[in-house]
Design an enzyme around this catalytic site. Structure first.
Site, mmCIF file in Angstrom:
data_model
loop_
_atom_site.group_PDB
_atom_site.id
_atom_site.type_symbol
_atom_site.label_atom_id
_atom_site.label_comp_id
_atom_site.label_asym_id
_atom_site.label_seq_id
_atom_site.Cartn_x
_atom_site.Cartn_y
_atom_site.Cartn_z
ATOM 1 C CG HIS A 173 -1.925 -1.136 1.206
ATOM 2 N ND1 HIS A 173 -2.592 -1.568 2.332
ATOM 3 C CD2 HIS A 173 -2.335 -1.947 0.211
ATOM 4 C CE1 HIS A 173 -3.375 -2.581 2.012
ATOM 5 N NE2 HIS A 173 -3.230 -2.840 0.729
ATOM 6 C CB CYS A 186 6.278 14.967 -14.236
ATOM 7 S SG CYS A 186 7.137 14.979 -12.670
ATOM 8 C CG ASN A 227 -5.381 -10.447 14.230
ATOM 9 O OD1 ASN A 227 -4.553 -9.675 13.753
ATOM 10 N ND2 ASN A 227 -6.651 -10.121 14.401
ATOM 11 C CD GLU A 259 -10.252 -7.831 17.626
ATOM 12 O OE1 GLU A 259 -10.672 -7.689 18.784
ATOM 13 O OE2 GLU A 259 -10.315 -6.946 16.755
HETATM 14 C C1 BV8 Z 1 -7.889 -2.466 -5.440
HETATM 15 C C2 BV8 Z 1 -3.510 3.157 2.487
HETATM 16 C C3 BV8 Z 1 -8.396 -2.878 -7.672
HETATM 17 C C4 BV8 Z 1 -4.047 4.190 3.325
HETATM 18 C C5 BV8 Z 1 -4.877 1.254 2.499
HETATM 19 C C6 BV8 Z 1 -15.251 -0.836 -4.303
HETATM 20 C C7 BV8 Z 1 -14.576 0.145 -5.029
HETATM 21 C C8 BV8 Z 1 -13.188 0.150 -5.118
HETATM 22 C C9 BV8 Z 1 -12.472 -0.860 -4.520
HETATM 23 C C10 BV8 Z 1 -13.160 -1.810 -3.804
HETATM 24 C C11 BV8 Z 1 -14.532 -1.835 -3.690
HETATM 25 N N1 BV8 Z 1 -14.877 -2.900 -2.923
HETATM 26 C C12 BV8 Z 1 -13.781 -3.556 -2.536
HETATM 27 C C13 BV8 Z 1 -12.738 -2.925 -3.087
HETATM 28 C C14 BV8 Z 1 -11.404 -3.272 -2.954
HETATM 29 C C15 BV8 Z 1 -10.814 -2.388 -1.860
HETATM 30 C C16 BV8 Z 1 -11.163 -3.004 -0.524
HETATM 31 O O1 BV8 Z 1 -10.629 -4.047 -0.198
HETATM 32 N N2 BV8 Z 1 -12.090 -2.378 0.223
HETATM 33 C C17 BV8 Z 1 -12.465 -2.956 1.477
HETATM 34 C C18 BV8 Z 1 -12.655 -1.846 2.505
HETATM 35 C C19 BV8 Z 1 -13.727 -3.787 1.261
HETATM 36 N N3 BV8 Z 1 -9.397 -2.458 -2.102
HETATM 37 C C20 BV8 Z 1 -8.830 -1.504 -2.839
HETATM 38 O O2 BV8 Z 1 -9.379 -0.507 -3.215
HETATM 39 C C21 BV8 Z 1 -7.384 -1.806 -3.197
HETATM 40 N N4 BV8 Z 1 -7.237 -1.650 -4.611
HETATM 41 O O3 BV8 Z 1 -8.616 -3.359 -5.079
HETATM 42 O O4 BV8 Z 1 -7.660 -2.141 -6.754
HETATM 43 C C22 BV8 Z 1 -9.737 -2.205 -7.787
HETATM 44 C C23 BV8 Z 1 -9.774 -0.870 -8.115
HETATM 45 C C24 BV8 Z 1 -11.034 -0.286 -8.290
HETATM 46 C C25 BV8 Z 1 -12.202 -1.037 -8.110
HETATM 47 C C26 BV8 Z 1 -12.110 -2.374 -7.697
HETATM 48 C C27 BV8 Z 1 -10.867 -2.959 -7.534
HETATM 49 C C28 BV8 Z 1 -6.459 -0.849 -2.492
HETATM 50 C C29 BV8 Z 1 -6.492 -1.147 -1.009
HETATM 51 C C30 BV8 Z 1 -5.464 -0.270 -0.317
HETATM 52 C C31 BV8 Z 1 -6.173 0.749 0.515
HETATM 53 N N5 BV8 Z 1 -5.186 1.495 1.258
HETATM 54 N N6 BV8 Z 1 -3.918 1.932 3.086
HETATM 55 C C32 BV8 Z 1 -3.080 4.378 4.453
HETATM 56 O O5 BV8 Z 1 -2.658 3.380 5.072
HETATM 57 O O6 BV8 Z 1 -2.786 5.537 4.691
HETATM 58 S S1 BV8 Z 1 -5.622 -0.005 3.348
HETATM 59 C C33 BV8 Z 1 -5.602 0.304 5.018
HETATM 60 O O7 BV8 Z 1 -6.290 -0.808 5.605
HETATM 61 C C34 BV8 Z 1 -4.228 0.238 5.671
HETATM 62 O O8 BV8 Z 1 -3.170 -0.024 4.778
HETATM 63 C C35 BV8 Z 1 -4.347 -0.957 6.617
HETATM 64 O O9 BV8 Z 1 -3.169 -1.623 6.783
HETATM 65 C C36 BV8 Z 1 -5.293 -1.755 5.816
HETATM 66 C C37 BV8 Z 1 -5.928 -2.954 6.343
HETATM 67 O O10 BV8 Z 1 -6.149 -2.860 7.662
HETATM 68 P P1 BV8 Z 1 -5.262 -3.809 8.633
HETATM 69 O O11 BV8 Z 1 -3.831 -3.645 8.296
HETATM 70 O O12 BV8 Z 1 -5.819 -5.186 8.623
HETATM 71 O O13 BV8 Z 1 -5.484 -3.079 9.973
HETATM 72 P P2 BV8 Z 1 -6.782 -3.104 10.853
HETATM 73 O O14 BV8 Z 1 -6.690 -1.941 11.800
HETATM 74 O O15 BV8 Z 1 -7.996 -3.257 10.000
HETATM 75 O O16 BV8 Z 1 -6.662 -4.454 11.700
HETATM 76 C C38 BV8 Z 1 -5.640 -4.543 12.651
HETATM 77 C C39 BV8 Z 1 -5.749 -5.942 13.225
HETATM 78 O O17 BV8 Z 1 -4.657 -6.104 14.141
HETATM 79 C C40 BV8 Z 1 -7.017 -6.174 14.013
HETATM 80 O O18 BV8 Z 1 -7.582 -7.404 13.623
HETATM 81 C C41 BV8 Z 1 -6.561 -6.224 15.485
HETATM 82 O O19 BV8 Z 1 -7.278 -7.191 16.218
HETATM 83 C C42 BV8 Z 1 -5.129 -6.672 15.335
HETATM 84 N N7 BV8 Z 1 -4.237 -6.166 16.386
HETATM 85 C C43 BV8 Z 1 -4.314 -4.986 17.051
HETATM 86 N N8 BV8 Z 1 -3.296 -4.905 17.942
HETATM 87 C C44 BV8 Z 1 -2.574 -6.070 17.820
HETATM 88 C C45 BV8 Z 1 -3.166 -6.859 16.829
HETATM 89 N N9 BV8 Z 1 -2.687 -8.072 16.478
HETATM 90 C C46 BV8 Z 1 -1.588 -8.515 17.127
HETATM 91 N N10 BV8 Z 1 -0.956 -7.804 18.092
HETATM 92 C C47 BV8 Z 1 -1.419 -6.592 18.459
HETATM 93 N N11 BV8 Z 1 -0.792 -5.910 19.434
#
Ligand code: BV8
Length: 250
Positions: free
Chosen positions: A114, A125, A220, A222
């Site tokens: 990402h 550019c 993870n 959870e």
């Molecule tokens: C793509 C940049 C092809 C920002 C991020 C409709 C239209 C367009 C696209 C889509 C659509 N429907 C679905 C999609 C695809 C979309 C998507 O997946 N959407 C989701 C919401 C359904 N994906 C995209 O758009 C991707 N591109 O598919 O292109 C395309 C294009 C157009 C149309 C269709 C397809 C691009 C995805 C990238 C988005 N950018 N980041 C930034 O970071 O500034 S994603 C963002 O979420 C972050 O990068 C983050 O890392 C990521 C995922 O979250 P997680 O890393 O899992 O973090 P989260 O907080 O959710 O979970 C943390 C976990 O850790 C928890 O479970 C918690 O329990 C656990 N935890 C907490 N503490 C601890 C722990 N575990 C262990 N130890 C601990 N101490």
């Protein structure tokens, strides 16, 4: 505590998410409940949000850049760098995180799916993305072309993932899947750490690994959205469970 089933030919593919950096003090995407630093995610992490209000986007990413100055890799990041030194090209790390903590911990075989918070690029550019730690109140103009605006080198929701990155991942899986263990599994172990399994294509990796006969583990805090797709789920904090899971790497 289970350790991963390593042999001296095992290939290990790791996917990390925000949870691996949580204990380093980096806010996770989920804990923000979709409101990162007080902003709606779509407002600050989508092309629409950028077009609507690029200044708000830069304030959001500048705040996160400032936050990075205070954080350090933790024992989970370090354990992954250690395993890479042991496995070499039998290891590949894919991260959804943009905090560059894996690289700071010494990991080299890292794919930043990402993007990277400490890089900027021009909207117009062909100047390659460049290292940039600066923070911006106003939207900066590209010094090279004098036209384009600089944006964070981050993949926003709705934007395509770098094709070369996806190709590198599938080649790694393909190569590992060709080798079988005595028990008939592919010599491929997949470990996901600290991810809610919500965002694609990263969340789809477990399915691909299982389809080629690899074994999949989730470490993870959870259960995640796609926990049911893993062979085994180990719940706990990354700094405690990841070093233990990797103990048998060779
Ligand atoms: C793509 C940049 C092809 C920002 C991020 C409709 C239209 C367009 C696209 C889509 C659509 N429907 C679905 C999609 C695809 C979309 C998507 O997946 N959407 C989701 C919401 C359904 N994906 C995209 O758009 C991707 N591109 O598919 O292109 C395309 C294009 C157009 C149309 C269709 C397809 C691009 C995805 C990238 C988005 N950018 N980041 C930034 O970071 O500034 S994603 C963002 O979420 C972050 O990068 C983050 O890392 C990521 C995922 O979250 P997680 O890393 O899992 O973090 P989260 O907080 O959710 O979970 C943390 C976990 O850790 C928890 O479970 C918690 O329990 C656990 N935890 C907490 N503490 C601890 C722990 N575990 C262990 N130890 C601990 N101490």
């Amino acid at each position: 505590m289970h350790a991963l089933p390593f042999s001296d030919t095992t290939c290990l593919l790791v996917l990390t998410g925000a949870g691996i950096s949580a204990e380093s003090g980096v806010p996770t995407f989920r804990d923000a409940g979709g409101l990162w630093e007080g902003h709606d995610i779509r407002e600050v992490a989508s092309p629409e949000g950028w077009e609507e209000n690029p200044q708000t986007v830069w304030r959001f990413y500048s705040q996160r850049r400032r936050g990075l100055a205070k954080v350090r890799p933790n024992r989970a990041h370090e354990a992954l760098a250690e395993v890479e030194r042991k496995l070499g090209d039998r290891f590949l790390l894919v991260t959804q995180n943009v905090d560059a903590l894996h690289t700071s911990a010494g990991s080299e075989r890292v794919i930043e799916l990402h993007g990277n918070l400490l890089r900027s690029r021009c909207t117009d550019c062909a100047r390659p993305a460049f290292h940039d730690e600066r923070t911006y109140d106003a939207v900066p103009v590209c010094q090279e072309c004098g036209q384009g605006r600089l944006r964070p080198d981050i993949v926003w929701f709705g934007e395509m993932i770098d094709r070369a990155a996806l190709t590198r991942i599938s080649k790694f899986i393909e190569l590992a899947a060709r080798r079988r263990t005595a028990a008939g599994y592919a010599e491929l172990v997949f470990l996901a750490v600290g991810t809610s399994g919500v965002v694609f294509p990263a969340a789809g990796l477990v399915q691909i690994v299982r389809e080629v006969g690899g074994r999949a583990y989730l470490a993870n805090l959870e259960e995640s959205d796609n926990s049911h797709q893993f062979d085994e789920v180990v719940l706990g904090k990354a700094t405690e469970i990841v070093p233990a899971l990797l103990a048998g790497a060779r």
